[in-house]
Motif scaffolding. Structure first.
Motif, mmCIF file in Angstrom:
data_model
loop_
_atom_site.group_PDB
_atom_site.id
_atom_site.type_symbol
_atom_site.label_atom_id
_atom_site.label_comp_id
_atom_site.label_asym_id
_atom_site.label_seq_id
_atom_site.Cartn_x
_atom_site.Cartn_y
_atom_site.Cartn_z
ATOM 1 N N HIS A 160 59.993 21.408 0.381
ATOM 2 C CA HIS A 160 58.798 20.756 -0.156
ATOM 3 C C HIS A 160 57.884 21.856 -0.649
ATOM 4 O O HIS A 160 57.969 22.997 -0.214
ATOM 5 C CB HIS A 160 58.046 19.986 0.933
ATOM 6 C CG HIS A 160 58.742 18.747 1.403
ATOM 7 N ND1 HIS A 160 59.134 17.762 0.540
ATOM 8 C CD2 HIS A 160 59.103 18.352 2.642
ATOM 9 C CE1 HIS A 160 59.712 16.795 1.242
ATOM 10 N NE2 HIS A 160 59.725 17.135 2.524
ATOM 11 N N HIS A 215 59.580 16.583 -5.259
ATOM 12 C CA HIS A 215 59.766 15.147 -5.138
ATOM 13 C C HIS A 215 58.568 14.478 -5.797
ATOM 14 O O HIS A 215 57.500 14.384 -5.193
ATOM 15 C CB HIS A 215 59.885 14.745 -3.671
ATOM 16 C CG HIS A 215 60.895 15.572 -2.921
ATOM 17 N ND1 HIS A 215 60.529 16.599 -2.082
ATOM 18 C CD2 HIS A 215 62.249 15.548 -2.937
ATOM 19 C CE1 HIS A 215 61.640 17.161 -1.585
ATOM 20 N NE2 HIS A 215 62.691 16.551 -2.108
ATOM 21 N N CYS A 254 53.903 17.146 -4.323
ATOM 22 C CA CYS A 254 55.089 17.956 -4.171
ATOM 23 C C CYS A 254 55.766 17.980 -5.525
ATOM 24 O O CYS A 254 56.023 16.937 -6.118
ATOM 25 C CB CYS A 254 56.003 17.326 -3.121
ATOM 26 S SG CYS A 254 57.588 18.168 -3.003
HETATM 27 CU CU LIG Z 1 58.811 17.259 -1.339
#
Ligand SMILES: [Cu+2]
Lengths: 235, 868
Positions: A128, A168, A165
């Motif tokens: 992340h 993602h 992030c």
């Molecule tokens: Cu992430």
């Protein structure tokens, strides 16, 4: 080391003394939601198998979460005006944490004081990165490739901004930084409590990532609690 | 009569008169002194005011610092200090110092003994050698030599031992001393803020009341061209310019809002008037600022006008970091084509801003040309072409000449080539490949708004279907240069079908208004020659290439000293416009015909600048003076700056900044691309980043975009083919390199070999960091549906033939430093590695290892032609 703790305790005591001694009170309230809640979208996490495996049940977007009791979750309520020029040091306030778990941020909305520490933790066995899209505070964008990695951050200016992030795309959270400790975020029952406000008149503001801001005036008397109610309507 | 007669003149007393006049004289002297010392020196009072104000502010800060002072820590430290000092008075310490002194004494003695033994040995050696040479070897001397050498060795051994014990005693002494120093430093640290404010307060309070003057020897020249000093006393009253606590103070005490500019132009040595103008030696506000004198030669530059003075030294540069107003004013002047009619120093070589009118006949109908000539804003309100307010008659004549003179048969448009286009597909292509970075259409004006100009830099296409045919559009969008070799419009590498679709879409964009048809008589010699006369008179050739007008000069006045034009040199016509320089130019730019009278016709066409643009052009004109400081005060316009300016102008003319951020300007296409991942790359630091060979090949032929080995092959927006010449590419490369403080040189990037030891480590870090989560490589290409492309980062397959090896390491160390706001996170925050067990936790080595591994992705390098 002990010096720092002593000092912290001293400031803490002063703050408590200030809250109680000025014969202030709490502001309690609720954020209602009118109309039908917009349909939340299911998050598709198949880009990263680690994220997908972390959830058995479907996960939904968190931009609008309406509680069963017809209240709105994740609303940040704070004193916008009325504290005069009083200064509050957040460096002694308890450390807060922002967790990345199952490729989601917990909590989704977080209020923090200037100078207060925020512990950003990666609980997932995947990469992340927390990228703060702040405009006033300096941005940070740090990768956390390993499970259990931590990053401690402080903010020095008042501002509400998004963190996301970049790995993602669905992962996002909001951080509200304030120069005082008088703020709260609504939870599962849509209620909030702002504690220890000195007596006086204040402007409260509620902020929601999708529905924007609302303000109202509230008077904190010599004793007891003041009530405040916000209402957001479906758009 | 009688009285005068009665007292003789010698006996009369004038005492009273003397007393009175002496009194007057005395009062006069007092007045003169007071006037000289106080009344005529109002700045003294100002300085006292400043002192009071600044002291109050500083005292407040000092009180705060005292309140925040950690007294318990200070007490602790004081105690430690006292203890440490006490320990230095202890018998143990005394013993230690005595021992130290004793050792030193012995050391000196032994060193001396050693030297003596050495001298004796040298002597013995001499006599021994002498005896050997004389043939009678003296064993006595030989023995003496050996003895002394043994003595030397013994002394030396002792010296070494003594030095060791000296050092060990010194180490213990230092422990004592360090303890004191640490406590002292700790205390000083605690008191740092207090000391800082206290120091400032003392300096303010004890500052003498005096004139503060900066003198720049030989900065100016007098009317006889002799060097002349510039005297600058502004800081006599503007005392707080460098004092942070005066941020909210009233003028003249407020601090300067742009400290970063002051760091480059230090007021302590450079003064204030070089940037702000005004009368430096004057010590009253009215005199210094020029308000008291309507004919002041050098009045203070107020508001944004202050940016006009940059030009005095930076005339050759059209962009200055930290001076956006100056930069955008220059850009505005370049883009508006002012230099087409006016001679402006430094702007005489600019290309014409309008299209070649030799080609107009094959493009638009006579009716359209007529209406455009009469008032171009009627068709495109945001066109840069100004309105000449021609009468119907004049417009007809001009149209007749243009049609008459136009090149015939230069362009072949195949009839029906655009048939079978799909307008809906065309709409999509138009919206995605990048047309809208330059062309507005209908409601799609976001890019123009983001750019912030009142005009477009490419034609708005809202009514294009009423101007040109589908077949013409088809041919044009396929290859604009084929139809017009001088156009700046690049090729977007559309397929035939895409071009047909775009043509079909654009022909639906029509003018809904109906106009009466105009008869244009191209056969009438009088009409044609009248048109020719008008074109010459109004200077159309300043912006357009027009057949038969290749050698026309500029039709209007030179602007090189316009900033110094006097009010009495300006004509205000019949207007009631106030007679000031500012009012004249503001009104002229609003409506260039405003000062026209029945006798004096004016030919300058009418522009439609916004108020902001008028202010910027005005400040540019204000900057057009012949003032130039002495060379010694100028930063030389060296090869690097020249390369930058040349490239900058080229990049302006190709509109690169519509898509790319470069020198903190541009990226306007961002207004219509929501996902950052889909934005064209910012070009900040490009010279440091990409290999020269790659850049050359890419600029020559960017067609790799859309191919699987391209950097971001999933993008819809295409880097167009500009068909740059090698010379242009060279200029762009020099520009990028110069901006990164690098020079064009041939680098053999091909021979880069990864470190065989680091390589496997790099691979494992690459996996640990999960780089592949975002970056496609040849080992893992995102297939359809595997990852949303808006989460993807650049393809790493070809970095070896694209990126400079040194840049990659720098990038890994702190991506945000090289590219602000990048999505690439920092894996080494504060230079610390999250992997302490790899390569001893050495972040630099780890970055090198990653780089070496990444450079092996994509296998052997394809050979690229090397550059120059
Ligand atoms: Cu992430």
């Amino acid at each position: 080391m002990t010096r720092g703790i002593c000092l912290g305790a001293l400031v803490g005591a002063l703050l408590i003394g200030f809250g109680g001694g000025a014969r202030g009170g709490d502001v309690k309230g609720k954020v209602d939601f009118e109309g039908t809640a917009p349909k939340s979208t299911r998050l598709m996490m198949n880009a990263d198998p680690v994220c997908m495996k972390a959830h058995k049940d479907p996960v939904y977007t968190e931009d609008v979460v309406v509680n069963p009791n017809k209240t709105l979750k994740n609303v940040l309520v704070y004193v916008k005006d009325g504290l005069g020029g009083k200064k509050f040091d957040g460096s002694s306030a308890a450390k807060l944490s922002l967790e990345q778990k199952g490729c989601q941020y917990f909590p989704h909305v977080i209020g923090i004081q200037t100078g207060q520490e925020l512990d950003v933790v990666n609980d997932d066995p995947t990469l992340h990165n927390v990228h703060s899209l702040s405009k006033v505070n300096s941005q940070f964008n740090a990768a956390q490739p390993k499970q259990g990695m931590r990053l401690v951050k402080k903010f020095d200016k008042a501002e509400t901004f998004r963190v996301k992030c970049e790995v993602h795309g669905w992962m996002g959270a909001y951080i509200g930084v304030f120069e005082h400790p008088f703020f709260a975020v609504t939870g599962e029952d849509g209620s909030f409590t702002i504690k220890g406000l000195p007596a006086g008149e204040y402007t409260l503001e509620a902020w929601h990532e999708k529905y924007g801001t609302q303000t109202l005036k509230v008077k904190v008397g010599g004793s007891g609690e003041a009530q405040a109610k916000f209402t957001y309507a479906a758009k | 009569m009688t009285r005068r007669a009665s007292v003789p003149i010698e006996q009369r007393s004038y005492g009273i008169y003397y007393a009175v006049f002496a009194g007057f004289l005395f009062l006069g002297t007092v007045w003169a002194v007071v006037d000289e010392v106080s009344t005529r020196r109002p700045w003294k009072e100002t300085q006292r005011e400043y002192r009071a104000l600044a002291a109050a502010q500083l005292r407040e800060r000092l009180d705060q610092a005292h309140a925040q002072f950690d007294s318990s820590a200070a007490a602790d430290l004081s105690r430690q200090l006292a203890a440490a000092q006490d320990s230095m008075n202890s018998p143990a310490y005394a013993l230690l110092t005595r021992a130290y002194d004793g050792v030193l004494e012995q050391l000196i003695r032994e060193n001396r003994a050693y030297q003596f033994a050495k001298s004796r040995g040298d002597e013995a050696y001499y006599f021994y050698k002498k005896s050997v040479h004389e043939g009678k070897e003296d064993p006595g001397e030989k023995e003496k030599l050996t003895r002394n050498e043994a003595e030397m060795a013994a002394h030396m051994a002792l010296v070494t031992r003594l030095e060791a014990s000296r050092d060990s005693i010194a180490a213990i002494v230092n422990v004592y001393k360090d303890r004191v120093r640490q406590a002292q430093n700790g205390l000083a640290d605690l008191r740092k803020t207090i000391d800082r404010w206290e120091g400032k307060l003392n300096r303010v309070e004890s500052a003498p009341i005096e004139i503060k003057q900066v003198m720049l020897l030989g900065y100016d020249r007098n009317p006889f061209n002799d060097p002349k000093a510039r005297i600058d006393r502004c800081q006599t009253c503007h005392l707080g310019w460098n004092e942070e606590v005066m941020e909210d103070a009233p003028e003249p005490f407020k601090n300067h809002p742009l400290p970063e500019l002051l760091a480059l132009h230090k007021p302590e040595t450079f003064g204030c008037t070089p940037c702000h103008r005004g009368d430096g030696p004057s010590l009253t506000p009215g005199g210094a600022h020029g308000d008291a004198d309507p004919y002041a030669e050098n009045p203070l530059l107020r508001g944004k006008d202050v940016w006009a003075s940059c030009n005095e030294c930076h005339e050759n540069e059209s962009h200055l970091d930290g001076a956006p107003v100056f930069s955008s004013a220059k850009r505005l002047v370049i883009e508006s084509g002012c230099a087409g009619c006016h001679e402006i120093k430094g702007y005489t070589e600019l290309p014409r801003i309008g299209p070649d009118l030799g080609l107009v006949a094959g493009k638009a109908t006579p009716d359209w040309i007529f209406r455009w000539v009469r008032n171009p804003k009627e068709y495109n309100p945001h066109t840069r072409m100004p309105n000449f307010r021609f009468t119907d008659d004049q417009a007809q004549a001009i149209t007749a000449y243009l049609l008459h003179a136009a090149k015939k048969d230069t362009i072949r448009i195949t009839r029906g080539a655009a048939a079978q286009g799909d307008r809906e597909r065309g709409r999509k292509v138009f919206a995605t490949v990048g047309c809208m970075a330059c062309h507005a259409l209908g409601d799609e004006t976001k890019v123009r708004e983001q750019r912030g100009t009142s005009y477009d830099i490419a034609p708005e296409l809202t009514r294009v279907g009423s101007k040109v045919s589908a077949d013409w559009i088809y041919e044009w969008v396929k290859d604009p240069r084929r139809l017009n070799p001088t156009t700046k419009m690049p090729k977007l590498r559309l397929t035939d079908q895409e071009a047909r679709d775009v043509a079909a879409f654009l022909t639906t964009q029509r003018d809904s208004r109906v106009f009466e048809s105009m008869a244009i008589d191209t056969a009438s010699v009088t009409t044609v020659s009248r048109g020719e006369g008008l074109i010459r008179e109004y200077g159309c050739a300043g912006c357009h290439a027009i057949p038969g007008m290749e050698k026309e000069g500029r039709v209007s006045v030179a602007l090189s000293n316009f900033g110094r034009k006097r009010v009495d040199e300006m004509d205000y016509g019949d207007t009631k416009v106030p007679h000031t320089w500012h009012d004249w130019i503001t009104n002229k730019l609003k409506d260039s015909r405003v000062f026209q009278t029945d006798r004096i016709l004016q030919k300058m066409p009418v522009f439609s600048f916004s108020d902001d643009e008028i202010a910027k052009i005005r400040l540019f004109l204000l900057s057009e003076t012949k003032d130039e400081p002495d060379k010694r005060f100028l930063k030389p316009f060296d090869a690097r700056l020249q390369a930058i300016e040349t490239g900058r102008r080229l990049v302006y003319s190709y509109r690169c900044q519509q898509c790319h951020v470069l020198e903190q300007e541009g990226g306007h296409i961002g207004a219509i691309i929501e996902e950052t991942a889909f934005l064209p790359p910012p070009l900040t630091g490009e010279g440091k980043k990409v290999q020269e060979q790659w850049l050359y090949a890419f600029l020559k032929n960017p067609s790799t975009v859309g191919h699987p080995d391209a950097v971001r092959f999933w993008l819809n927006t295409r880097m167009p083919t500009f068909s740059f010449t090698d010379d242009e590419i060279g200029k762009i490369m020099d520009y990028f390199l110069a901006l990164s403080n690098q020079q064009m040189a041939i680098h053999d990037y091909q021979s880069f070999t990864p470190d065989p030891v680091l390589l496997p480590v790099g691979r494992s870090i690459f996996n640990d960091f999960q780089c592949i989560k975002c970056h496609p490589t040849n080992e893992k290409m995102p297939g359809p549906g595997s990852a949303a492309t808006n989460d993807l980062a650049p393809n790493l397959t070809n970095v070896r033939s694209r990126l400079k090896p040194a840049w990659v390491v720098e990038w890994l160390a702190d991506p945000n430093k090289l590219q602000e706001g990048t999505r690439m996170p920092s894996f080494f925050p504060d230079g610390q590695s999250p992997l302490p067990d790899v390569l001893g936790g050495d972040a630099q080595k780890q970055m090198t290892a990653i780089r070496d591994y990444v450079f092996t992705l994509g296998g052997p390098v394809r050979s690229n032609a090397s550059v120059r």
